[in-house]
Write a protein that holds these residues in place. Structure first.
Motif, mmCIF file in Angstrom:
data_model
loop_
_atom_site.group_PDB
_atom_site.id
_atom_site.type_symbol
_atom_site.label_atom_id
_atom_site.label_comp_id
_atom_site.label_asym_id
_atom_site.label_seq_id
_atom_site.Cartn_x
_atom_site.Cartn_y
_atom_site.Cartn_z
ATOM 1 N N GLU A 23 0.844 -1.190 0.000
ATOM 2 C CA GLU A 23 0.000 0.000 0.000
ATOM 3 C C GLU A 23 0.887 1.251 0.000
ATOM 4 O O GLU A 23 1.871 1.338 0.729
ATOM 5 N N GLN A 24 0.529 2.227 -0.830
ATOM 6 C CA GLN A 24 1.371 3.392 -1.069
ATOM 7 C C GLN A 24 1.770 4.129 0.202
ATOM 8 O O GLN A 24 2.924 4.550 0.373
ATOM 9 N N SER A 25 0.844 4.291 1.120
ATOM 10 C CA SER A 25 1.128 5.032 2.345
ATOM 11 C C SER A 25 2.252 4.381 3.147
ATOM 12 O O SER A 25 3.029 5.077 3.819
ATOM 13 N N LEU A 26 2.350 3.059 3.082
ATOM 14 C CA LEU A 26 3.420 2.352 3.793
ATOM 15 C C LEU A 26 4.780 2.723 3.227
ATOM 16 O O LEU A 26 5.738 2.979 3.967
ATOM 17 N N VAL A 27 4.888 2.770 1.904
ATOM 18 C CA VAL A 27 6.153 3.092 1.239
ATOM 19 C C VAL A 27 6.529 4.548 1.473
ATOM 20 O O VAL A 27 7.680 4.871 1.805
ATOM 21 N N TRP A 28 5.570 5.438 1.319
ATOM 22 C CA TRP A 28 5.852 6.862 1.503
ATOM 23 C C TRP A 28 6.331 7.174 2.917
ATOM 24 O O TRP A 28 7.292 7.934 3.108
ATOM 25 N N ASN A 29 5.669 6.606 3.887
ATOM 26 C CA ASN A 29 6.052 6.883 5.279
ATOM 27 C C ASN A 29 7.399 6.274 5.632
ATOM 28 O O ASN A 29 8.149 6.845 6.433
ATOM 29 N N ALA A 30 7.715 5.128 5.040
ATOM 30 C CA ALA A 30 9.029 4.521 5.279
ATOM 31 C C ALA A 30 10.137 5.408 4.707
ATOM 32 O O ALA A 30 11.195 5.583 5.330
ATOM 33 N N LEU A 31 9.896 5.986 3.518
ATOM 34 C CA LEU A 31 10.889 6.876 2.912
ATOM 35 C C LEU A 31 10.990 8.189 3.695
ATOM 36 O O LEU A 31 12.096 8.710 3.910
ATOM 37 N N LEU A 32 9.860 8.709 4.142
ATOM 38 C CA LEU A 32 9.869 9.925 4.956
ATOM 39 C C LEU A 32 10.689 9.720 6.222
ATOM 40 O O LEU A 32 11.497 10.591 6.606
ATOM 41 N N GLU A 33 10.492 8.591 6.861
ATOM 42 C CA GLU A 33 11.272 8.281 8.072
ATOM 43 C C GLU A 33 12.763 8.238 7.756
ATOM 44 O O GLU A 33 13.591 8.731 8.531
ATOM 45 N N GLU A 34 13.113 7.670 6.596
ATOM 46 C CA GLU A 34 14.523 7.617 6.189
ATOM 47 C C GLU A 34 15.086 9.016 5.965
ATOM 48 O O GLU A 34 16.187 9.338 6.428
ATOM 49 N N TYR A 35 14.339 9.859 5.271
ATOM 50 C CA TYR A 35 14.775 11.243 5.058
ATOM 51 C C TYR A 35 15.006 11.957 6.390
ATOM 52 O O TYR A 35 16.037 12.617 6.603
ATOM 53 N N ASP A 36 14.038 11.839 7.283
ATOM 54 C CA ASP A 36 14.129 12.523 8.577
ATOM 55 C C ASP A 36 15.343 12.056 9.371
ATOM 56 O O ASP A 36 16.043 12.867 10.010
ATOM 57 N N ARG A 37 15.603 10.774 9.321
ATOM 58 C CA ARG A 37 16.749 10.233 10.058
ATOM 59 C C ARG A 37 18.061 10.737 9.474
ATOM 60 O O ARG A 37 18.998 11.084 10.214
ATOM 61 N N LEU A 38 18.118 10.792 8.141
ATOM 62 C CA LEU A 38 19.353 11.256 7.499
ATOM 63 C C LEU A 38 19.581 12.735 7.761
ATOM 64 O O LEU A 38 20.712 13.160 8.038
ATOM 65 N N VAL A 39 18.541 13.523 7.675
ATOM 66 C CA VAL A 39 18.671 14.961 7.919
ATOM 67 C C VAL A 39 19.097 15.220 9.365
ATOM 68 O O VAL A 39 19.912 16.107 9.649
ATOM 69 N N ALA A 40 18.575 14.426 10.261
ATOM 70 C CA ALA A 40 18.934 14.585 11.682
ATOM 71 C C ALA A 40 20.356 14.086 11.975
ATOM 72 O O ALA A 40 20.878 14.294 13.071
ATOM 73 N N GLY A 41 20.940 13.426 10.997
ATOM 74 C CA GLY A 41 22.309 12.944 11.166
ATOM 75 C C GLY A 41 22.445 11.717 12.036
ATOM 76 O O GLY A 41 23.549 11.425 12.513
ATOM 77 N N THR A 42 21.349 10.963 12.245
ATOM 78 C CA THR A 42 21.400 9.836 13.169
ATOM 79 C C THR A 42 22.118 8.615 12.600
ATOM 80 O O THR A 42 22.476 7.706 13.344
ATOM 81 N N LEU A 43 22.326 8.588 11.250
ATOM 82 C CA LEU A 43 22.979 7.423 10.665
ATOM 83 C C LEU A 43 24.444 7.666 10.344
ATOM 84 O O LEU A 43 25.120 6.816 9.807
ATOM 85 N N GLY A 44 24.935 8.868 10.657
ATOM 86 C CA GLY A 44 26.346 9.134 10.455
ATOM 87 C C GLY A 44 26.777 8.998 9.020
ATOM 88 O O GLY A 44 27.684 8.223 8.697
ATOM 89 N N ILE A 45 26.171 9.746 8.135
ATOM 90 C CA ILE A 45 26.509 9.674 6.701
ATOM 91 C C ILE A 45 27.972 10.045 6.498
ATOM 92 O O ILE A 45 28.477 11.000 7.039
ATOM 93 N N ARG A 46 28.628 9.270 5.662
ATOM 94 C CA ARG A 46 30.036 9.534 5.348
ATOM 95 C C ARG A 46 30.164 10.011 3.909
ATOM 96 O O ARG A 46 29.368 9.677 3.070
ATOM 97 N N ASP A 47 31.171 10.789 3.638
ATOM 98 C CA ASP A 47 31.421 11.262 2.272
ATOM 99 C C ASP A 47 32.107 10.185 1.452
ATOM 100 O O ASP A 47 32.760 9.313 1.999
#
Length: 438
Positions: free
Chosen positions: A414-438
């Motif tokens: 169901e579309q809402s499941l996919v959208w919310n999963a991606l939104l959660e990923e965006y929010d986590r990355l923006v917050a820096g919780t996954l420690g993105i490396r260059d």
């Protein structure tokens, strides 16, 4: 201040169709979304329907080094000007152009979704070039999202990138599916009856449908060859002659052999327990919904001839709304050579159709063997033929698949499941919780 998110696809139809609704959803969640792709009417439609800013940057789907360098430079300049926090690319050419430009421009979060790999069907020097481009794309990205578990495994097996960069969002799929939109209940009985009349589909016909581009790597050559066999029981090569003979003697579900199909013989008179189940079926129909593309991957001449001459093959070209065509069909046949996570299979399931799919990425995740469809080997006309025949002739088998088709899509994609999963990923990355490396 809103987080600036740029979504990049090679051609505008991908931005419009493959990510439909997602741009507006992310905008409603506080992102400033900008859509980028080659120019076209579909890009303007994205602006109107999604309410986001759009920017045209020309990109070619082919290997065009000079044009690609120009695209890279323009994209780099655009990123330097806009200074987005996130660049998220889809499709191969937009991937390499977007990820390389984003890295050079210093974009902190660089995401690439993998939805199919053309290199799977390539060989020789072309395969080497595509392998290099794929690895470079992933190297420039900070996260890579295969949209199926099969692609995830393929990428790791071929060492295109490290496991810590990879993640499948939700259960797979780039955009999920709106099952309230893809529902047979949305197509009135009058619309269905009028379309059947227009296409010369009778109540007794069993309709197989294919939706997609009519090209070689979608398995159309094998599909047409198999369908021809349903009517004639002879594909010209004699590969099924022995099986046909035994079937004529022991099928049990027919009064006579295959030659009587054109005379309207009841093919479900024995064993079905239901005299109304397509009784007196005179022939199967194959409904092809999609454009014929002759430049990149043309069909074989004999396939084109069969499509044009066989009265039971109905080719209707590209259709803006495919739902009515699903609604007048009985089963999807999708024998593609390669996919990421095919929307067509989810759409068919949501419309209540069981599917015959090839054993490839995505297809073999959406379809569970014996539950909502059947999975066959790639590039195997005989396997397609056998699967189509079984689905036509075994009512109990067909019904057991059909009853599960829609619920199995609703519960997983169901579309809402996919959208919310991606939104959660965006929010986590923006917050820096996954420690993105260059």
């Amino acid at each position: 201040m809103k987080t600036k998110l740029i979504r990049l696809t090679t051609v505008p139809i991908s931005l419009k169709v493959l990510l439909k609704g997602q741009h507006q959803f992310m905008s409603s969640k506080g992102f400033e979304v900008i859509g980028v792709s080659s120019a076209g009417a579909e890009l303007d439609e994205v602006h109107k329907t999604e309410g986001i800013r759009i920017v045209p940057i020309e990109m070619s789907r082919k290997i065009t080094p000079i044009a690609d360098i120009k695209s890279l430079w323009q994209t780099y300049q655009f990123f330097k000007k806009e200074k987005p926090q996130i660049v998220h690319t889809h499709t191969p050419k937009a991937g390499i152009v977007g990820m390389l430009a984003a890295k050079l421009a210093g974009v902190p979060i660089r995401l690439h979704t993998v939805a199919g790999l053309p290199l799977m069907e390539a060989s020789g020097n072309k395969r080497k070039v595509l392998d290099f481009v794929e690895k470079l794309t992933y190297n420039c990205a900070t996260r890579v999202y295969p949209n199926s578990k099969g692609l995830y495994d393929f990428i790791l097996t071929h060492q295109y990138t490290s496991e810590d960069k990879l993640k499948v969002i939700g259960n797979g799929s780039s955009n999920g599916i709106d099952t309230s939109f893809f529902s047979k209940d949305k197509i009135s009985i009058d619309v269905q009856q009028n379309l059947k009349k227009e296409l010369k589909i009778t109540p007794s016909d069993f309709v197989f449908i294919f939706v997609g581009r009519l090209v070689g790597d979608k398995g159309i050559n094998e599909l047409v060859k198999a369908f021809k066999g349903l009517g004639s029981r002879d594909l010209g090569s004699g590969i099924w002659e022995q099986e046909v003979g035994s079937r004529e003697q022991g099928a049990g579900s027919r009064e006579q052999g295959a030659g009587n199909r054109d005379q309207g013989v009841g093919i479900w008179k024995q064993g079905s327990g239901n005299e109304d189940w397509k009784e007196n079926n005179s022939s199967a129909k194959l409904l092809l919904v999609g454009p014929l593309e002759s430049d990149l991957d043309p069909l074989q001449p004999e396939t084109l001839e069969e499509i044009n001459s066989n009265p039971n093959i109905i080719s209707v070209g590209f259709q803006k709304d495919v739902r009515p065509y699903f609604a007048v069909s009985d089963a999807l046949v999708f024998p593609s050579y390669r996919e990421g996570f095919p929307n067509v299979v989810m759409q068919a399931g949501a419309m209540g159709l069981p599917s015959i799919v090839s054993n490839i990425n995505g297809c073999n995740e959406i379809i569970v063997e014996g539950q909502n469809g059947t999975i066959i080997p790639v590039k195997d006309a005989e396997a397609i033929y056998k699967a189509m025949e079984k689905m036509m002739n075994d009512q109990s088998y067909y019904t057991s698949l059909q009853v599960n088709s829609r619920p199995m899509i609703q519960s997983r994609y169901e579309q809402s499941l996919v959208w919310n999963a991606l939104l959660e990923e965006y929010d986590r990355l923006v917050a820096g919780t996954l420690g993105i490396r260059d």
